[in-house]
Design a protein around this motif. Structure first.
Motif, mmCIF file in Angstrom:
data_model
loop_
_atom_site.group_PDB
_atom_site.id
_atom_site.type_symbol
_atom_site.label_atom_id
_atom_site.label_comp_id
_atom_site.label_asym_id
_atom_site.label_seq_id
_atom_site.Cartn_x
_atom_site.Cartn_y
_atom_site.Cartn_z
ATOM 1 N N LEU A 31 37.476 34.671 31.419
ATOM 2 C CA LEU A 31 37.477 36.130 31.364
ATOM 3 C C LEU A 31 38.859 36.755 31.543
ATOM 4 O O LEU A 31 39.025 37.952 31.327
ATOM 5 C CB LEU A 31 36.540 36.690 32.439
ATOM 6 N N GLY A 32 39.824 35.971 31.986
ATOM 7 C CA GLY A 32 41.151 36.526 32.265
ATOM 8 C C GLY A 32 41.139 37.263 33.591
ATOM 9 O O GLY A 32 40.559 36.780 34.569
ATOM 10 N N ASP A 33 41.724 38.443 33.645
ATOM 11 C CA ASP A 33 41.769 39.225 34.882
ATOM 12 C C ASP A 33 40.410 39.844 35.189
ATOM 13 O O ASP A 33 39.776 40.427 34.307
ATOM 14 C CB ASP A 33 42.814 40.335 34.785
ATOM 15 N N VAL A 34 39.987 39.709 36.443
ATOM 16 C CA VAL A 34 38.718 40.255 36.909
ATOM 17 C C VAL A 34 38.997 41.069 38.165
ATOM 18 O O VAL A 34 39.561 40.552 39.132
ATOM 19 C CB VAL A 34 37.714 39.115 37.238
ATOM 20 N N ASP A 35 38.624 42.348 38.142
ATOM 21 C CA ASP A 35 38.825 43.216 39.304
ATOM 22 C C ASP A 35 37.665 43.065 40.274
ATOM 23 O O ASP A 35 36.496 43.117 39.870
ATOM 24 C CB ASP A 35 38.952 44.680 38.870
ATOM 25 N N LEU A 36 37.987 42.879 41.559
ATOM 26 C CA LEU A 36 36.978 42.705 42.605
ATOM 27 C C LEU A 36 37.262 43.642 43.768
ATOM 28 O O LEU A 36 38.423 43.936 44.061
ATOM 29 C CB LEU A 36 37.003 41.266 43.128
ATOM 30 N N LYS A 37 36.207 44.068 44.426
ATOM 31 C CA LYS A 37 36.324 44.858 45.654
ATOM 32 C C LYS A 37 35.735 44.025 46.785
ATOM 33 O O LYS A 37 34.519 43.848 46.879
ATOM 34 C CB LYS A 37 35.571 46.180 45.527
ATOM 35 N N ILE A 38 36.595 43.491 47.651
ATOM 36 C CA ILE A 38 36.159 42.668 48.782
ATOM 37 C C ILE A 38 35.708 43.612 49.893
ATOM 38 O O ILE A 38 36.447 44.512 50.285
ATOM 39 C CB ILE A 38 37.281 41.742 49.259
ATOM 40 N N ILE A 39 34.487 43.395 50.407
ATOM 41 C CA ILE A 39 33.975 44.264 51.465
ATOM 42 C C ILE A 39 33.842 43.553 52.810
ATOM 43 O O ILE A 39 33.703 44.212 53.834
ATOM 44 C CB ILE A 39 32.654 44.956 51.078
ATOM 45 N N ASN A 40 33.838 42.235 52.809
ATOM 46 C CA ASN A 40 33.963 41.506 54.071
ATOM 47 C C ASN A 40 34.543 40.136 53.804
ATOM 48 O O ASN A 40 34.493 39.629 52.692
ATOM 49 C CB ASN A 40 32.667 41.475 54.882
#
Length: 113
Positions: A31-40
């Motif tokens: 997928l190449g670059d993947v944006d993630l939001k880490i919450i813990n």
């Protein structure tokens, strides 16, 4: 036989988690670059919130403060959240520095002994 990740530690859900809100761009082979939001986060892995196009067992490489580049495998996904396990356990000293960098609220940081 499945082609998913062959993880050495299969159930670390009892590990202490620390709440954070940290956006990171991961690198995925397909997928190449993947944006993630880490919450813990814990010394064993992290949980994300939001849309994630990865499948269980897939690998992603992220860059975290104090640690640098680290690989993680998706363990589970449900209701817009996903759990990832690091390729290796983070040493306690490095993990405490990581939490300090990711968690600006000192009241939410782990107690120091």
């Amino acid at each position: 036989m499945g082609s998913g990740a062959q993880l050495t530690v299969t159930d670390l859900r009892q590990a202490t988690r620390h709440p954070v809100e940290y956006r990171v761009t991961g690198e995925h082979r397909r997928l190449g670059d993947v944006d993630l939001k880490i919450i813990n986060i814990s010394a064993h892995g992290f949980m994300t919130e939001g849309d994630c196009t990865l499948q269980r067992g897939e690998r992603i490489v992220i860059r975290l403060p104090q640690l640098g580049q680290i690989e993680a495998h998706m363990i589970w996904m449900t209701n817009g959240r996903a759990g990832f396990q690091f390729e290796r356990i983070i040493r306690l000293e490095d993990f405490m520095k990581l939490v300090d960098a990711l968690q600006p609220n000192p009241r939410l940081r782990p107690l120091r002994r």
